[in-house]
Each structure stands twice: as C-alpha cells, then as structure tokens.
Design a protein around this motif. Structure first.
Motif, PDB file in Angstrom:
ATOM      1  N   LEU A  79       0.829  -1.204   0.000  1.00 42.60           N
ATOM      2  CA  LEU A  79       0.000   0.000   0.000  1.00 42.60           C
ATOM      3  C   LEU A  79       0.865   1.256   0.000  1.00 42.60           C
ATOM      4  CD1 LEU A  79      -2.719  -1.023   2.616  1.00 42.60           C
ATOM      5  CD2 LEU A  79      -2.954  -1.010   0.128  1.00 42.60           C
ATOM      6  N   PRO A 156     -13.357  -0.906   1.553  1.00 41.84           N
ATOM      7  CA  PRO A 156     -12.572  -2.141   1.654  1.00 41.84           C
ATOM      8  C   PRO A 156     -11.987  -2.354   3.052  1.00 41.84           C
ATOM      9  CG  PRO A 156     -11.385  -0.469   0.410  1.00 41.84           C
ATOM     10  CD  PRO A 156     -12.768   0.060   0.611  1.00 41.84           C
ATOM     11  N   HIS A 157     -11.921  -3.629   3.427  1.00 41.88           N
ATOM     12  CA  HIS A 157     -11.256  -4.001   4.681  1.00 41.88           C
ATOM     13  C   HIS A 157      -9.799  -4.345   4.421  1.00 41.88           C
ATOM     14  CE1 HIS A 157     -11.456  -8.245   3.454  1.00 41.88           C
ATOM     15  NE2 HIS A 157     -12.716  -8.012   3.099  1.00 41.88           N
ATOM     16  N   ALA A 158      -9.536  -5.102   3.354  1.00 37.65           N
ATOM     17  CA  ALA A 158      -8.190  -5.565   2.994  1.00 37.65           C
ATOM     18  C   ALA A 158      -7.509  -6.274   4.154  1.00 37.65           C
ATOM     19  CB  ALA A 158      -7.328  -4.402   2.491  1.00 37.65           C
ATOM     20  N   GLN A 164      -8.887  -7.442  -2.332  1.00 35.67           N
ATOM     21  CA  GLN A 164      -9.213  -6.333  -1.447  1.00 35.67           C
ATOM     22  C   GLN A 164      -8.009  -5.410  -1.243  1.00 35.67           C
ATOM     23  OE1 GLN A 164     -11.795  -5.268   1.212  1.00 35.67           O
ATOM     24  NE2 GLN A 164     -12.995  -5.713  -0.625  1.00 35.67           N
ATOM     25  N   THR A 165      -6.822  -5.987  -1.197  1.00 41.37           N
ATOM     26  CA  THR A 165      -5.608  -5.177  -1.035  1.00 41.37           C
ATOM     27  C   THR A 165      -5.405  -4.274  -2.246  1.00 41.37           C
ATOM     28  OG1 THR A 165      -4.693  -7.134   0.074  1.00 41.37           O
ATOM     29  CG2 THR A 165      -3.190  -5.308  -0.344  1.00 41.37           C
ATOM     30  N   LEU A 168      -7.985  -1.431  -2.136  1.00 38.62           N
ATOM     31  CA  LEU A 168      -7.620  -0.392  -1.183  1.00 38.62           C
ATOM     32  C   LEU A 168      -6.487   0.474  -1.729  1.00 38.62           C
ATOM     33  CD1 LEU A 168      -8.031   0.864   1.620  1.00 38.62           C
ATOM     34  CD2 LEU A 168      -6.416  -0.827   2.535  1.00 38.62           C
ATOM     35  N   LYS A 169      -5.515  -0.143  -2.389  1.00 43.82           N
ATOM     36  CA  LYS A 169      -4.409   0.604  -2.983  1.00 43.82           C
ATOM     37  C   LYS A 169      -4.914   1.574  -4.051  1.00 43.82           C
ATOM     38  CE  LYS A 169      -0.101   1.508  -4.282  1.00 43.82           C
ATOM     39  NZ  LYS A 169       0.691   2.528  -3.533  1.00 43.82           N
ATOM     40  N   LYS A 171      -7.876   2.934  -4.311  1.00 41.56           N
ATOM     41  CA  LYS A 171      -8.610   4.022  -3.666  1.00 41.56           C
ATOM     42  C   LYS A 171      -7.655   4.984  -2.963  1.00 41.56           C
ATOM     43  CE  LYS A 171     -13.148   1.887  -3.029  1.00 41.56           C
ATOM     44  NZ  LYS A 171     -13.950   3.041  -3.476  1.00 41.56           N
ATOM     45  N   ARG A 199      -0.697   0.589   8.740  1.00 40.85           N
ATOM     46  CA  ARG A 199      -1.440   0.945   7.532  1.00 40.85           C
ATOM     47  C   ARG A 199      -1.707   2.443   7.479  1.00 40.85           C
ATOM     48  NH1 ARG A 199      -6.756  -2.374   5.812  1.00 40.85           N
ATOM     49  NH2 ARG A 199      -5.122  -3.827   5.129  1.00 40.85           N
ATOM     50  N   LEU A 276     -12.047   7.959   1.254  1.00 48.82           N
ATOM     51  CA  LEU A 276     -11.746   6.537   1.409  1.00 48.82           C
ATOM     52  C   LEU A 276     -12.126   6.148   2.827  1.00 48.82           C
ATOM     53  CD1 LEU A 276     -10.441   3.740   0.989  1.00 48.82           C
ATOM     54  CD2 LEU A 276      -8.215   4.814   1.350  1.00 48.82           C
ATOM     55  N   ASN A 278     -11.906   2.835   5.266  1.00 44.95           N
ATOM     56  CA  ASN A 278     -11.308   1.507   5.456  1.00 44.95           C
ATOM     57  C   ASN A 278     -11.890   0.916   6.745  1.00 44.95           C
ATOM     58  OD1 ASN A 278      -7.982   0.430   6.506  1.00 44.95           O
ATOM     59  ND2 ASN A 278      -9.576  -0.777   5.532  1.00 44.95           N
TER      60      ASN A 278
END
Length: 424
Positions: A79, A156-158, A164-165, A168-169, A171, A199, A276, A278
């Motif tokens: 990320l 996303p939770h990721a 999901q990862t 998130l990246k 976004k 994170r 965003l 999370n």
C-alpha cells in the motif's frame, strides 16, 4: 454423514496418554496421512516440516482454495509503495516438487470427526490420521452496523490479502490533497495487532510523497489503547504532523455504524465522511474450524499449549490466527512458530520420533516512514493451561535513526526468510 463433533477431551493427562499409544505406522496399512487445511504461514509451514522431516514416511496433503497466496504481512508495504503486489504473492509449486506434498486447490467444507475425513466442496473425502487446521480469520460483517461483504467493495477491509488489497491501494492512490481517509479499527482479538496503525502510516506516507499534506487520516478505534501506541504516536508527529488523528472510545463515544452509499461513519461524537473509508471489522476463526465444533464462545479455538493440539479433538491441531494462543499475538511469525511445534508433535504421534519441549517466538515489525522501522516481540512457553510469555522486547521512543533503519532492513530479511521457510 456422521456427526461432525466429539466434544470431549481428557485434558493434558489424556493427551499425554494418547501420545504414548502405538504409532499409526504400526497400526495402519500404508503411510499415515496428514491433511492440512489452509496454505498460509501456519498451514504451509506445518505441511512442509511434516513432509521434510518425516522423509517421506508420512503422506501430506495441503488443501488451499487459492492457487497463489498473498501475504497479509507486508501488504501494508505494498500500500505504501515499498513492495510490488507480485513480491507478496507466492505459489505452492516447490512444496509439491521438493517435498512430495499433494496440493489440492479446493474449499474444505467440513470435517467429519467420527470418520476422520475432510469433506471438500466437490464431494471428495480426504481421510486423515492427523488433521491440521490453519484457516486464518473470518470477518464478522455485522460487527459494524451497515457493513457487509457487499459494502466491502465500497469500503474495503483488505484484512484478507488479495483483491481487497489491490482495491484499497487503488482508492488510496486516488485521494487528493485536502481529502480525508477514515479508518474503523477492529476490536480485540484480531489479526496483526499493530497492522491498522502501520497501515495508517503507509496512507500518510503516500499522501506526503505526493505533497498532499493537507489530507487527513482519522482512526476511529473501539479500543482504549493499541499495540506500539507510543512509537506510532511519536512517528506520526515526527513524519506526518497534523495528518493522522487517533480517536479512542473516550473521544468518539462509540461507533454507531457506516453508510457505504454516502461514505460516512457515524459515532456518538460526530459523523465522519471519507473519500476513502477503510473498515476492519471484528474477527473469529475461519469457518472450517467453527463448523468442526473446535471453537468456543469466543469464536476462536482452544488448544493444548504444549502442542497446538485442539482441546476438542486430540487428532486435530489448530494453528495461527484461528487458535487461542494465550500471550502470543495473531501474527505470521506466531503461526510459523506454532506450526513447527505441531509438526514435531505430529511426527512423534505418527512415527514414534522424539518430541522435544516446545519453544515459541514472535516478532512483529512495523514501518512508520521510509527507513523508520520498529518492532515488538517475545519468547513463549506452555504455562498453566495457556501459552505464556517468558520474555519480551519492544523498540523505544527516541531511538537513533540508524537503529530504526537497521530494524527496517531486518524486517526485509525476515520476510525473505519466512516466505522461503513457508513455501520452500
């Protein structure tokens, strides 16, 4: 299908008596069979060490739904732009070719404990003499009102690495200057205690690198304190002044819920809107462990601290995030360490090989900014009904930058080493 649970386990004395029984190789035709469910830090390590150290005398099958595994550990560095996605994604080819492990890409639907079989989604039954479950965590979607598996495509939770990862990246990379990221942190217990805060650091690193220092990261936490809090707070003030704000329950008063349609998080204190959002919800043991009736009321699985043997079934071992491991945190290092103890015990069960006193260890590294790495860890041993800490260490505030860089470089070496140890 016969009933899928045997609820009695005669305690440590019963387990000791069980291990003194005749080895399986004296009681069964052909090689004894071990089935391992879950191809992460716990499961793949256990499969490799059982196969390697038994030198082919045990038939090992690894069941993992995904043909390639993306590590949650170090996904924050992806990320932050410090790693590529390919560099945190690994295959199982070497486990099959180098150690003779049968790798089955399928979903394990259930465990028939009466017949000692794992039931796969296509109806296949895999018999076992010993079973290792390392299914990781499942997310409790409704632990945050308004959140769901569908909502995770917007918020996303990721916390399970993979698509999901990458979402998130994408976004994160779209955030502009002056915009806000809102994170809903999880309650204890959960996978990787320092993870949400590393994170947040990586979010801030990406924004700062683009000159977006007017962007904000707001962390709404149900916990009153968190892992490495002093180190992260110091790092945020040093590297990202005014960018990261952490609100505990005494400030926000409670997280009421989320609205994916408006990107809002409502608390007793205020409603927070993020470009965003999370959301990392509460967690429990992966489904296969729960449907096998190996979890207690906490949603996680009690184990014998001397072996990682399930407290519910002496022929099953539970590793990693799914296990109740006392003082050990839910981390990849912990799962890898637990897997080696379980593998040794299983070899003793099935081949009569010597079993040594168990040793457990863990270290968790976190990156706050480029070259500013911190760590926490310890050594552990079986205690009174639990795995207990015997010694601990943690980075200190105010450390020399050269030491912090050395800590970060140490983490890079660890990642290379542990992924080799897991995947061969």
């Amino acid at each position: 299908m016969s009933r899928i649970s045997r609820r009695t386990f005669g305690g440590l004395a019963g387990a000791a008596a069980f291990t003194l029984a005749l080895p399986v190789y004296l009681r069964a035709q052909g090689r004894p069979k071990v089935v391992v469910v879950g191809g992460g830090a716990g499961g793949a390590t256990a499969a490799r060490y059982i196969a390697k150290d038994s030198e082919g005398t045990i038939d090992v099958t690894l069941v993992e739904a995904n043909p390639r595994y993306t590590t949650c550990f170090f996904s924050n560095l992806y990320l932050g732009g410090f790693r590529s996605f390919d560099s945190i994604t690994h295959g199982y080819d070497r486990l099959a070719s180098n150690y003779g492990i049968s790798v089955v890409n399928a979903v394990a639907e259930a465990v028939d404990r009466d017949t000692s079989e794992v039931l796969l989604g296509d109806g296949t039954r895999l018999p076992y003499d010993r079973l290792v479950l390392s299914p990781g965590i499942d997310l409790i979607w409704d632990s945050v009102d308004g959140y769901s598996e569908e909502a995770a495509e917007t918020m996303p939770h990721a916390w399970k690495a993979g698509p999901q990862t990458e979402l998130l990246k994408a976004k994160l990379d779209a955030i502009g200057n002056g915009e806000q990221i809102v994170m809903v942190a999880p309650p204890n217990p959960y996978r990787c205690p320092p993870g949400p805060y590393e994170r947040a650091s990586m979010f801030a690193h990406v924004l700062k690198a683009k000159g977006h220092t007017d962007a904000k990261i707001v962390i709404l936490d149900p916990k009153e304190k968190f892992s490495k809090q002093g180190l992260f707070s110091e790092g945020w003030e040093k590297h990202y002044p005014g960018m990261v704000e952490w609100y505990g329950p005494d400030v926000h008063g409670g997280i009421i819920g989320v609205d994916p349609s408006t990107d809002e998080v409502e608390t007793d204190f205020d409603t927070f809107t993020g470009a965003l959002v999370n959301v990392i919800p509460a967690q429990r043991a992966g489904r296969i462990a729960r449907v096998a009736d190996l979890a207690d009321g906490s949603g996680f699985c009690p184990i014998d601290p001397a072996s990682m043997r399930s407290a519910m079934d002496e022929r099953i071992y539970v590793l990693g995030d799914a296990a109740i491991a006392g003082d050990m945190p839910k981390s990849a290092f912990s799962a890898n360490s637990q897997a080696k103890v379980a593998a040794m015990t299983i070899r003793g069960d099935l081949t009569g090989s010597k079993v040594f006193p168990p040793r457990y260890s863990n270290t968790c590294w976190s990156l706050i900014e480029d070259g500013d790495g911190v760590k926490v860890g310890g050594q552990y041993a079986p205690g009174e009904g639990r795995i207990s800490s015997t010694s601990t260490f943690i980075s200190q505030t105010g450390e020399d930058p050269a030491l912090r860089r050395a800590t970060y470089e140490e983490s890079l070496g660890w990642y290379a080493g542990i992924t080799s140890d897991i995947f061969g």
